[in-house]
Write a protein that holds these residues in place. Structure first.
Motif, PDB file in Angstrom:
ATOM      1  N   HIS A   1       0.818  -1.225   0.000  1.00 32.06           N
ATOM      2  CA  HIS A   1       0.000   0.000   0.000  1.00 32.06           C
ATOM      3  C   HIS A   1       0.849   1.271   0.000  1.00 32.06           C
ATOM      4  O   HIS A   1       0.473   2.261  -0.614  1.00 32.06           O
ATOM      5  CB  HIS A   1      -0.960   0.008   1.182  1.00 32.06           C
ATOM      6  CG  HIS A   1      -2.145  -0.870   0.957  1.00 32.06           C
ATOM      7  ND1 HIS A   1      -2.674  -1.659   1.949  1.00 32.06           N
ATOM      8  CD2 HIS A   1      -2.886  -1.111  -0.142  1.00 32.06           C
ATOM      9  CE1 HIS A   1      -3.696  -2.327   1.464  1.00 32.06           C
ATOM     10  NE2 HIS A   1      -3.841  -2.027   0.194  1.00 32.06           N
ATOM     11  N   GLN A   2       1.999   1.261   0.677  1.00 31.33           N
ATOM     12  CA  GLN A   2       2.876   2.438   0.668  1.00 31.33           C
ATOM     13  C   GLN A   2       3.285   2.815  -0.744  1.00 31.33           C
ATOM     14  O   GLN A   2       3.422   3.989  -1.062  1.00 31.33           O
ATOM     15  CB  GLN A   2       4.138   2.176   1.491  1.00 31.33           C
ATOM     16  CG  GLN A   2       3.931   2.161   2.975  1.00 31.33           C
ATOM     17  CD  GLN A   2       5.212   1.737   3.696  1.00 31.33           C
ATOM     18  OE1 GLN A   2       6.306   1.826   3.162  1.00 31.33           O
ATOM     19  NE2 GLN A   2       5.050   1.243   4.918  1.00 31.33           N
ATOM     20  N   TYR A   3       3.474   1.827  -1.604  1.00 32.07           N
ATOM     21  CA  TYR A   3       3.946   2.083  -2.960  1.00 32.07           C
ATOM     22  C   TYR A   3       2.806   2.156  -3.976  1.00 32.07           C
ATOM     23  O   TYR A   3       2.907   2.886  -4.959  1.00 32.07           O
ATOM     24  CB  TYR A   3       4.977   1.022  -3.379  1.00 32.07           C
ATOM     25  CG  TYR A   3       6.278   1.224  -2.656  1.00 32.07           C
ATOM     26  CD1 TYR A   3       7.303   1.970  -3.226  1.00 32.07           C
ATOM     27  CD2 TYR A   3       6.466   0.733  -1.370  1.00 32.07           C
ATOM     28  CE1 TYR A   3       8.489   2.195  -2.547  1.00 32.07           C
ATOM     29  CE2 TYR A   3       7.657   0.951  -0.686  1.00 32.07           C
ATOM     30  CZ  TYR A   3       8.651   1.681  -1.273  1.00 32.07           C
ATOM     31  OH  TYR A   3       9.816   1.913  -0.604  1.00 32.07           O
ATOM     32  N   SER A   4       1.724   1.427  -3.732  1.00 31.87           N
ATOM     33  CA  SER A   4       0.647   1.389  -4.721  1.00 31.87           C
ATOM     34  C   SER A   4      -0.191   2.662  -4.725  1.00 31.87           C
ATOM     35  O   SER A   4      -0.923   2.905  -5.672  1.00 31.87           O
ATOM     36  CB  SER A   4      -0.261   0.174  -4.499  1.00 31.87           C
ATOM     37  OG  SER A   4      -0.991   0.303  -3.294  1.00 31.87           O
ATOM     38  N   VAL A   5      -0.092   3.461  -3.701  1.00 33.19           N
ATOM     39  CA  VAL A   5      -0.900   4.687  -3.639  1.00 33.19           C
ATOM     40  C   VAL A   5      -0.088   5.932  -3.969  1.00 33.19           C
ATOM     41  O   VAL A   5      -0.557   7.041  -3.768  1.00 33.19           O
ATOM     42  CB  VAL A   5      -1.589   4.862  -2.273  1.00 33.19           C
ATOM     43  CG1 VAL A   5      -2.535   3.718  -1.991  1.00 33.19           C
ATOM     44  CG2 VAL A   5      -0.584   5.023  -1.149  1.00 33.19           C
ATOM     45  N   LYS A   6       1.110   5.751  -4.503  1.00 34.55           N
ATOM     46  CA  LYS A   6       1.946   6.918  -4.807  1.00 34.55           C
ATOM     47  C   LYS A   6       1.371   7.692  -5.982  1.00 34.55           C
ATOM     48  O   LYS A   6       0.473   8.484  -5.834  1.00 34.55           O
ATOM     49  CB  LYS A   6       3.395   6.501  -5.030  1.00 34.55           C
ATOM     50  CG  LYS A   6       4.068   6.102  -3.721  1.00 34.55           C
ATOM     51  CD  LYS A   6       5.543   5.894  -3.870  1.00 34.55           C
ATOM     52  CE  LYS A   6       6.132   5.644  -2.490  1.00 34.55           C
ATOM     53  NZ  LYS A   6       7.558   5.597  -2.501  1.00 34.55           N
ATOM     54  N   LYS A   7       1.854   7.501  -7.169  1.00 34.63           N
ATOM     55  CA  LYS A   7       1.356   8.223  -8.343  1.00 34.63           C
ATOM     56  C   LYS A   7       1.204   7.252  -9.482  1.00 34.63           C
ATOM     57  O   LYS A   7       2.179   6.595  -9.855  1.00 34.63           O
ATOM     58  CB  LYS A   7       2.315   9.337  -8.730  1.00 34.63           C
ATOM     59  CG  LYS A   7       2.355  10.443  -7.714  1.00 34.63           C
ATOM     60  CD  LYS A   7       3.297  11.531  -8.123  1.00 34.63           C
ATOM     61  CE  LYS A   7       3.344  12.574  -7.019  1.00 34.63           C
ATOM     62  NZ  LYS A   7       4.319  13.588  -7.225  1.00 34.63           N
ATOM     63  N   PRO A   8       0.036   7.105 -10.034  1.00 38.33           N
ATOM     64  CA  PRO A   8      -1.210   7.747  -9.639  1.00 38.33           C
ATOM     65  C   PRO A   8      -1.766   7.120  -8.352  1.00 38.33           C
ATOM     66  O   PRO A   8      -1.366   6.033  -7.977  1.00 38.33           O
ATOM     67  CB  PRO A   8      -2.139   7.468 -10.815  1.00 38.33           C
ATOM     68  CG  PRO A   8      -1.656   6.178 -11.382  1.00 38.33           C
ATOM     69  CD  PRO A   8      -0.161   6.181 -11.179  1.00 38.33           C
ATOM     70  N   LEU A   9      -2.683   7.821  -7.752  1.00 37.13           N
ATOM     71  CA  LEU A   9      -3.302   7.352  -6.522  1.00 37.13           C
ATOM     72  C   LEU A   9      -4.275   6.224  -6.877  1.00 37.13           C
ATOM     73  O   LEU A   9      -5.388   6.468  -7.330  1.00 37.13           O
ATOM     74  CB  LEU A   9      -4.027   8.497  -5.813  1.00 37.13           C
ATOM     75  CG  LEU A   9      -4.702   8.166  -4.493  1.00 37.13           C
ATOM     76  CD1 LEU A   9      -3.679   7.674  -3.477  1.00 37.13           C
ATOM     77  CD2 LEU A   9      -5.408   9.385  -3.933  1.00 37.13           C
ATOM     78  N   ASP A  10      -3.825   4.995  -6.749  1.00 39.34           N
ATOM     79  CA  ASP A  10      -4.663   3.833  -7.034  1.00 39.34           C
ATOM     80  C   ASP A  10      -4.196   2.684  -6.153  1.00 39.34           C
ATOM     81  O   ASP A  10      -3.359   2.878  -5.280  1.00 39.34           O
ATOM     82  CB  ASP A  10      -4.626   3.459  -8.526  1.00 39.34           C
ATOM     83  CG  ASP A  10      -3.225   3.130  -9.033  1.00 39.34           C
ATOM     84  OD1 ASP A  10      -2.297   2.919  -8.211  1.00 39.34           O
ATOM     85  OD2 ASP A  10      -3.047   3.087 -10.251  1.00 39.34           O
ATOM     86  N   ASP A  11      -4.700   1.504  -6.381  1.00 42.18           N
ATOM     87  CA  ASP A  11      -4.293   0.356  -5.582  1.00 42.18           C
ATOM     88  C   ASP A  11      -3.552  -0.645  -6.473  1.00 42.18           C
ATOM     89  O   ASP A  11      -3.748  -1.842  -6.379  1.00 42.18           O
ATOM     90  CB  ASP A  11      -5.504  -0.296  -4.910  1.00 42.18           C
ATOM     91  CG  ASP A  11      -5.099  -1.237  -3.778  1.00 42.18           C
ATOM     92  OD1 ASP A  11      -4.045  -1.014  -3.152  1.00 42.18           O
ATOM     93  OD2 ASP A  11      -5.838  -2.212  -3.528  1.00 42.18           O
ATOM     94  N   TYR A  12      -2.704  -0.128  -7.359  1.00 41.22           N
ATOM     95  CA  TYR A  12      -1.895  -0.935  -8.260  1.00 41.22           C
ATOM     96  C   TYR A  12      -0.448  -0.477  -8.172  1.00 41.22           C
ATOM     97  O   TYR A  12      -0.178   0.665  -7.821  1.00 41.22           O
ATOM     98  CB  TYR A  12      -2.354  -0.765  -9.714  1.00 41.22           C
ATOM     99  CG  TYR A  12      -3.738  -1.285  -9.977  1.00 41.22           C
ATOM    100  CD1 TYR A  12      -3.943  -2.607 -10.374  1.00 41.22           C
ATOM    101  CD2 TYR A  12      -4.846  -0.459  -9.846  1.00 41.22           C
ATOM    102  CE1 TYR A  12      -5.214  -3.087 -10.632  1.00 41.22           C
ATOM    103  CE2 TYR A  12      -6.124  -0.938 -10.098  1.00 41.22           C
ATOM    104  CZ  TYR A  12      -6.301  -2.249 -10.487  1.00 41.22           C
ATOM    105  OH  TYR A  12      -7.554  -2.724 -10.736  1.00 41.22           O
ATOM    106  N   LEU A  13       0.457  -1.366  -8.543  1.00 42.09           N
ATOM    107  CA  LEU A  13       1.862  -1.008  -8.643  1.00 42.09           C
ATOM    108  C   LEU A  13       2.228  -0.840 -10.111  1.00 42.09           C
ATOM    109  O   LEU A  13       2.072  -1.775 -10.897  1.00 42.09           O
ATOM    110  CB  LEU A  13       2.761  -2.105  -8.055  1.00 42.09           C
ATOM    111  CG  LEU A  13       2.733  -2.330  -6.558  1.00 42.09           C
ATOM    112  CD1 LEU A  13       3.569  -3.561  -6.190  1.00 42.09           C
ATOM    113  CD2 LEU A  13       3.235  -1.107  -5.824  1.00 42.09           C
ATOM    114  N   SER A  14       2.705   0.332 -10.461  1.00 41.57           N
ATOM    115  CA  SER A  14       3.271   0.518 -11.790  1.00 41.57           C
ATOM    116  C   SER A  14       4.628  -0.187 -11.804  1.00 41.57           C
ATOM    117  O   SER A  14       5.148  -0.583 -10.755  1.00 41.57           O
ATOM    118  CB  SER A  14       3.457   2.003 -12.092  1.00 41.57           C
ATOM    119  OG  SER A  14       4.460   2.544 -11.243  1.00 41.57           O
ATOM    120  N   ARG A  15       5.233  -0.294 -12.969  1.00 39.30           N
ATOM    121  CA  ARG A  15       6.560  -0.907 -13.048  1.00 39.30           C
ATOM    122  C   ARG A  15       7.561  -0.133 -12.186  1.00 39.30           C
ATOM    123  O   ARG A  15       8.373  -0.719 -11.478  1.00 39.30           O
ATOM    124  CB  ARG A  15       7.031  -0.960 -14.498  1.00 39.30           C
ATOM    125  CG  ARG A  15       8.299  -1.775 -14.676  1.00 39.30           C
ATOM    126  CD  ARG A  15       8.715  -1.848 -16.138  1.00 39.30           C
ATOM    127  NE  ARG A  15       7.802  -2.624 -16.930  1.00 39.30           N
ATOM    128  CZ  ARG A  15       8.037  -3.865 -17.355  1.00 39.30           C
ATOM    129  NH1 ARG A  15       9.173  -4.455 -17.050  1.00 39.30           N
ATOM    130  NH2 ARG A  15       7.152  -4.515 -18.073  1.00 39.30           N
TER     131      ARG A  15
END
Length: 128
Positions: A17-31
């Motif tokens: 959650h610390q990383y998945s809500v960074k940018k964009p604010l969502d519940d996914y991990l970008s690469r």
């Protein structure tokens, strides 16, 4: 009081959650979020589990591709668990390749049932 396993699972969820809500604010991990999560939180572990001859960045890319089941270029939590699974399996395999470590190695007559009475922190070798 929570068990070690419960604490480890809580920790995995919180880090996700610390990383998945960074940018964009969502519940996914970008690469990029995925790469940051692993390099900032698991680099020594990755170093010990990556295949020989493969760099950390290439290993992280390989893990991302394997985990991104729906090929949308981002990881939802269940896909992230695939990464934890792959890395944990590799770490476990390698833990049995260290015959000088108590409780591991070949010829113990205990098989792989893991009832050999020690904690499984598996922090092998020096951490860089």
């Amino acid at each position: 009081m929570k068990t070690d396993l419960e604490l480890a699972l809580d920790c995995a969820i919180n880090i996700y959650h610390q990383y998945s809500v960074k940018k964009p604010l969502d519940d996914y991990l970008s690469r990029g979020e995925f790469r940051a999560l692993l390099t900032e939180n698991a680099k020594p572990f990755l170093t010990n589990t990556k295949p020989p001859g493969l760099g950390i960045d290439a290993y992280i890319d390989r893990l991302f591709v394997k985990a991104d089941h729906n090929r949308d270029g981002r990881l939802k939590f269940t896909e992230f668990l695939t990464t934890l699974n792959l890395v944990a399996i590799e770490a476990h395999k390698r833990s049995h390749q260290h015959p000088n470590e108590p409780g591991h190695g070949q010829g113990q007559g205990q098989g792989h049932d893991h009832s050999h009475g020690h904690s499984h922190d598996h922090g092998h070798g020096p951490q860089n």
